[in-house]
Design a protein around this motif. Structure first.
Motif, PDB file in Angstrom:
ATOM      1  N   GLU A 287      -1.607   6.324  -4.923  1.00  0.00           N
ATOM      2  CA  GLU A 287      -2.744   5.414  -4.990  1.00  0.00           C
ATOM      3  C   GLU A 287      -2.193   3.995  -4.973  1.00  0.00           C
ATOM      4  O   GLU A 287      -1.230   3.695  -5.681  1.00  0.00           O
ATOM      5  CB  GLU A 287      -3.508   5.603  -6.315  1.00  0.00           C
ATOM      6  CG  GLU A 287      -4.055   6.994  -6.537  1.00  0.00           C
ATOM      7  CD  GLU A 287      -5.276   7.289  -5.671  1.00  0.00           C
ATOM      8  OE1 GLU A 287      -5.942   6.318  -5.258  1.00  0.00           O
ATOM      9  OE2 GLU A 287      -5.544   8.470  -5.412  1.00  0.00           O
ATOM     10  N   PRO A 288      -2.786   3.098  -4.177  1.00  0.00           N
ATOM     11  CA  PRO A 288      -2.320   1.705  -4.215  1.00  0.00           C
ATOM     12  C   PRO A 288      -2.707   1.031  -5.527  1.00  0.00           C
ATOM     13  O   PRO A 288      -3.678   1.446  -6.169  1.00  0.00           O
ATOM     14  CB  PRO A 288      -3.070   1.059  -3.038  1.00  0.00           C
ATOM     15  CG  PRO A 288      -4.249   1.917  -2.789  1.00  0.00           C
ATOM     16  CD  PRO A 288      -3.877   3.311  -3.240  1.00  0.00           C
ATOM     17  N   ARG A 289      -1.913   0.028  -5.932  1.00  0.00           N
ATOM     18  CA  ARG A 289      -2.327  -0.801  -7.071  1.00  0.00           C
ATOM     19  C   ARG A 289      -3.293  -1.843  -6.530  1.00  0.00           C
ATOM     20  O   ARG A 289      -2.902  -2.736  -5.790  1.00  0.00           O
ATOM     21  CB  ARG A 289      -1.114  -1.503  -7.691  1.00  0.00           C
ATOM     22  CG  ARG A 289      -0.304  -0.580  -8.530  1.00  0.00           C
ATOM     23  CD  ARG A 289       0.730  -1.349  -9.342  1.00  0.00           C
ATOM     24  NE  ARG A 289       1.753  -0.424  -9.763  1.00  0.00           N
ATOM     25  CZ  ARG A 289       3.018  -0.728  -9.924  1.00  0.00           C
ATOM     26  NH1 ARG A 289       3.433  -1.940  -9.694  1.00  0.00           N
ATOM     27  NH2 ARG A 289       3.881   0.179 -10.320  1.00  0.00           N
ATOM     28  N   LYS A 290      -4.537  -1.729  -6.931  1.00  0.00           N
ATOM     29  CA  LYS A 290      -5.567  -2.560  -6.317  1.00  0.00           C
ATOM     30  C   LYS A 290      -5.833  -3.815  -7.138  1.00  0.00           C
ATOM     31  O   LYS A 290      -5.778  -3.763  -8.368  1.00  0.00           O
ATOM     32  CB  LYS A 290      -6.865  -1.758  -6.199  1.00  0.00           C
ATOM     33  CG  LYS A 290      -6.707  -0.493  -5.389  1.00  0.00           C
ATOM     34  CD  LYS A 290      -8.007   0.256  -5.300  1.00  0.00           C
ATOM     35  CE  LYS A 290      -7.810   1.542  -4.518  1.00  0.00           C
ATOM     36  NZ  LYS A 290      -9.065   2.285  -4.314  1.00  0.00           N
ATOM     37  N   PRO A 291      -6.143  -4.944  -6.450  1.00  0.00           N
ATOM     38  CA  PRO A 291      -6.538  -6.143  -7.210  1.00  0.00           C
ATOM     39  C   PRO A 291      -7.887  -5.913  -7.889  1.00  0.00           C
ATOM     40  O   PRO A 291      -8.705  -5.129  -7.391  1.00  0.00           O
ATOM     41  CB  PRO A 291      -6.656  -7.229  -6.131  1.00  0.00           C
ATOM     42  CG  PRO A 291      -6.851  -6.490  -4.852  1.00  0.00           C
ATOM     43  CD  PRO A 291      -6.192  -5.150  -5.004  1.00  0.00           C
ATOM     44  N   LEU A 292      -8.075  -6.545  -9.023  1.00  0.00           N
ATOM     45  CA  LEU A 292      -9.338  -6.353  -9.769  1.00  0.00           C
ATOM     46  C   LEU A 292     -10.429  -7.232  -9.165  1.00  0.00           C
ATOM     47  O   LEU A 292     -10.697  -8.335  -9.640  1.00  0.00           O
ATOM     48  CB  LEU A 292      -9.123  -6.688 -11.247  1.00  0.00           C
ATOM     49  CG  LEU A 292      -8.139  -5.780 -11.992  1.00  0.00           C
ATOM     50  CD1 LEU A 292      -7.842  -6.322 -13.386  1.00  0.00           C
ATOM     51  CD2 LEU A 292      -8.692  -4.358 -12.070  1.00  0.00           C
ATOM     52  N   LEU A 293     -11.012  -6.758  -8.079  1.00  0.00           N
ATOM     53  CA  LEU A 293     -12.074  -7.510  -7.412  1.00  0.00           C
ATOM     54  C   LEU A 293     -13.348  -6.679  -7.394  1.00  0.00           C
ATOM     55  O   LEU A 293     -13.294  -5.462  -7.174  1.00  0.00           O
ATOM     56  CB  LEU A 293     -11.667  -7.831  -5.959  1.00  0.00           C
ATOM     57  CG  LEU A 293     -10.481  -8.786  -5.789  1.00  0.00           C
ATOM     58  CD1 LEU A 293     -10.105  -8.896  -4.322  1.00  0.00           C
ATOM     59  CD2 LEU A 293     -10.827 -10.163  -6.347  1.00  0.00           C
ATOM     60  N   GLU A 294     -14.432  -7.341  -7.603  1.00  0.00           N
ATOM     61  CA  GLU A 294     -15.727  -6.661  -7.625  1.00  0.00           C
ATOM     62  C   GLU A 294     -16.061  -6.123  -6.222  1.00  0.00           C
ATOM     63  O   GLU A 294     -15.738  -6.771  -5.216  1.00  0.00           O
ATOM     64  CB  GLU A 294     -16.794  -7.668  -8.057  1.00  0.00           C
ATOM     65  CG  GLU A 294     -17.909  -7.059  -8.883  1.00  0.00           C
ATOM     66  CD  GLU A 294     -18.878  -8.126  -9.356  1.00  0.00           C
ATOM     67  OE1 GLU A 294     -20.055  -8.003  -9.063  1.00  0.00           O
ATOM     68  OE2 GLU A 294     -18.379  -9.082 -10.001  1.00  0.00           O
ATOM     69  N   ASN A 295     -16.696  -4.982  -6.140  1.00  0.00           N
ATOM     70  CA  ASN A 295     -17.153  -4.390  -4.866  1.00  0.00           C
ATOM     71  C   ASN A 295     -16.023  -4.130  -3.870  1.00  0.00           C
ATOM     72  O   ASN A 295     -16.268  -4.044  -2.662  1.00  0.00           O
ATOM     73  CB  ASN A 295     -18.196  -5.278  -4.178  1.00  0.00           C
ATOM     74  CG  ASN A 295     -19.404  -5.480  -5.051  1.00  0.00           C
ATOM     75  OD1 ASN A 295     -19.701  -4.623  -5.888  1.00  0.00           O
ATOM     76  ND2 ASN A 295     -20.085  -6.594  -4.890  1.00  0.00           N
ATOM     77  N   LEU A 296     -14.765  -4.035  -4.353  1.00  0.00           N
ATOM     78  CA  LEU A 296     -13.641  -3.844  -3.435  1.00  0.00           C
ATOM     79  C   LEU A 296     -13.835  -2.593  -2.576  1.00  0.00           C
ATOM     80  O   LEU A 296     -13.549  -2.592  -1.381  1.00  0.00           O
ATOM     81  CB  LEU A 296     -12.349  -3.725  -4.263  1.00  0.00           C
ATOM     82  CG  LEU A 296     -11.039  -3.702  -3.497  1.00  0.00           C
ATOM     83  CD1 LEU A 296     -10.859  -4.982  -2.691  1.00  0.00           C
ATOM     84  CD2 LEU A 296      -9.870  -3.528  -4.456  1.00  0.00           C
TER      85      LEU A 296
ATOM     86  N   ASN B  51     -12.686  -0.928   5.878  1.00  0.00           N
ATOM     87  CA  ASN B  51     -13.639  -1.790   6.580  1.00  0.00           C
ATOM     88  C   ASN B  51     -13.193  -3.245   6.379  1.00  0.00           C
ATOM     89  O   ASN B  51     -13.964  -4.094   5.965  1.00  0.00           O
ATOM     90  CB  ASN B  51     -15.048  -1.553   5.999  1.00  0.00           C
ATOM     91  CG  ASN B  51     -16.110  -2.371   6.718  1.00  0.00           C
ATOM     92  OD1 ASN B  51     -15.933  -2.733   7.872  1.00  0.00           O
ATOM     93  ND2 ASN B  51     -17.202  -2.674   6.020  1.00  0.00           N
ATOM     94  N   GLY B  52     -11.892  -3.482   6.636  1.00  0.00           N
ATOM     95  CA  GLY B  52     -11.346  -4.829   6.479  1.00  0.00           C
ATOM     96  C   GLY B  52     -10.255  -4.901   5.422  1.00  0.00           C
ATOM     97  O   GLY B  52      -9.300  -5.652   5.566  1.00  0.00           O
ATOM     98  N   VAL B  53     -10.364  -4.088   4.371  1.00  0.00           N
ATOM     99  CA  VAL B  53      -9.313  -4.069   3.341  1.00  0.00           C
ATOM    100  C   VAL B  53      -8.474  -2.815   3.524  1.00  0.00           C
ATOM    101  O   VAL B  53      -9.011  -1.699   3.579  1.00  0.00           O
ATOM    102  CB  VAL B  53      -9.922  -4.083   1.924  1.00  0.00           C
ATOM    103  CG1 VAL B  53      -8.842  -3.843   0.874  1.00  0.00           C
ATOM    104  CG2 VAL B  53     -10.624  -5.406   1.660  1.00  0.00           C
TER     105      VAL B  53
END
Ligand SMILES: Cc1cc2nc3c(=O)[nH]c(=O)nc-3n(C[C@H](O)[C@H](O)[C@H](O)COP(=O)(O)OP(=O)(O)OC[C@H]3O[C@@H](n4cnc5c(N)ncnc54)[C@H](O)[C@@H]3O)c2cc1C
Length: 153
Positions: free
Chosen positions: A122-131, A137-139
């Motif tokens: 699993e990638p370490r994801k940034p804490l962004l809303e609605n990621l 679809n772009g990310v």
């Protein structure tokens, strides 16, 4: 529903070589991996790192090892579900199994082999809303241009 003789969870070096051994017995394999490409840790984490403990190869880059394994199993024409995590397994009355991924893809086989290493990546994801709205679809997540690592190990 994808049907096969042997369903392998983990398209890593262990899973890929299992395809070769099954192929010698004329059994077809389908592999599932959470990563978007085959090769497990070797492809995802250290494709440019030399490995010294593979029989018959005094030194081989991890990425080249995976390329060789993919070449070796080509005659047996395995199929893949990539970028999806196997989440549930259900035994049917006919003694076959249905494995379903997080994206709802269903696979059916009389044999399921788990070559899951330390688990699904699993990638370490940034804490962004609605990621999650933007994933696929772009990310996207990747290790950018991994450099050749010169340490042994
Ligand atoms: C930096 C580094 C250097 C290393 N160097 C060496 C070395 O030189 N020599 C050596 O022998 N070993 C080395 N290792 C260890 C080696 O990478 C691991 O032992 C090896 O990758 C394990 O292989 P594997 O085939 O069991 O599974 P892994 O490579 O761990 O792959 C497991 C795969 O299964 C998938 N998976 C798991 N669960 C699920 C699920 N539920 N659904 C879908 N997919 C799933 C994962 O996404 C992954 O692709 C190194 C490790 C690291 C991190």
């Amino acid at each position: 529903m994808i049907k096969t003789d042997i369903l392998i969870i983990g398209a890593d070096p262990t899973g890929l070589f299992a395809v070769f051994e099954a192929g010698l017995l004329q059994l077809k394999c389908h592999l599932i991996d959470a990563l978007p490409q085959a090769g497990g840790q070797c492809s995802e984490i250290y494709p440019k790192k030399p490995i010294y403990d593979i029989p018959g190869f005094p030194e081989v880059l991890a990425g080249d090892l995976v390329d060789n394994l993919m070449e070796q199993i080509k005659p047996f024409q395995p199929s893949f579900t990539l970028g999806e995590r196997a989440e549930t397994i259900e035994k049917l009355n006919d003694n076959t199994y249905v494995v379903t991924t997080n994206k709802g893809t269903q696979h059916n086989a009389p044999i399921v082999a788990i070559a899951g290493g330390l688990g699904s990546f699993e990638p370490r994801k940034p804490l962004l809303e609605n990621l999650s709205d933007y994933e696929d679809n772009g990310v996207s997540y990747m290790i950018k241009d991994p450099k050749r690592i010169v340490t042994k190990g």
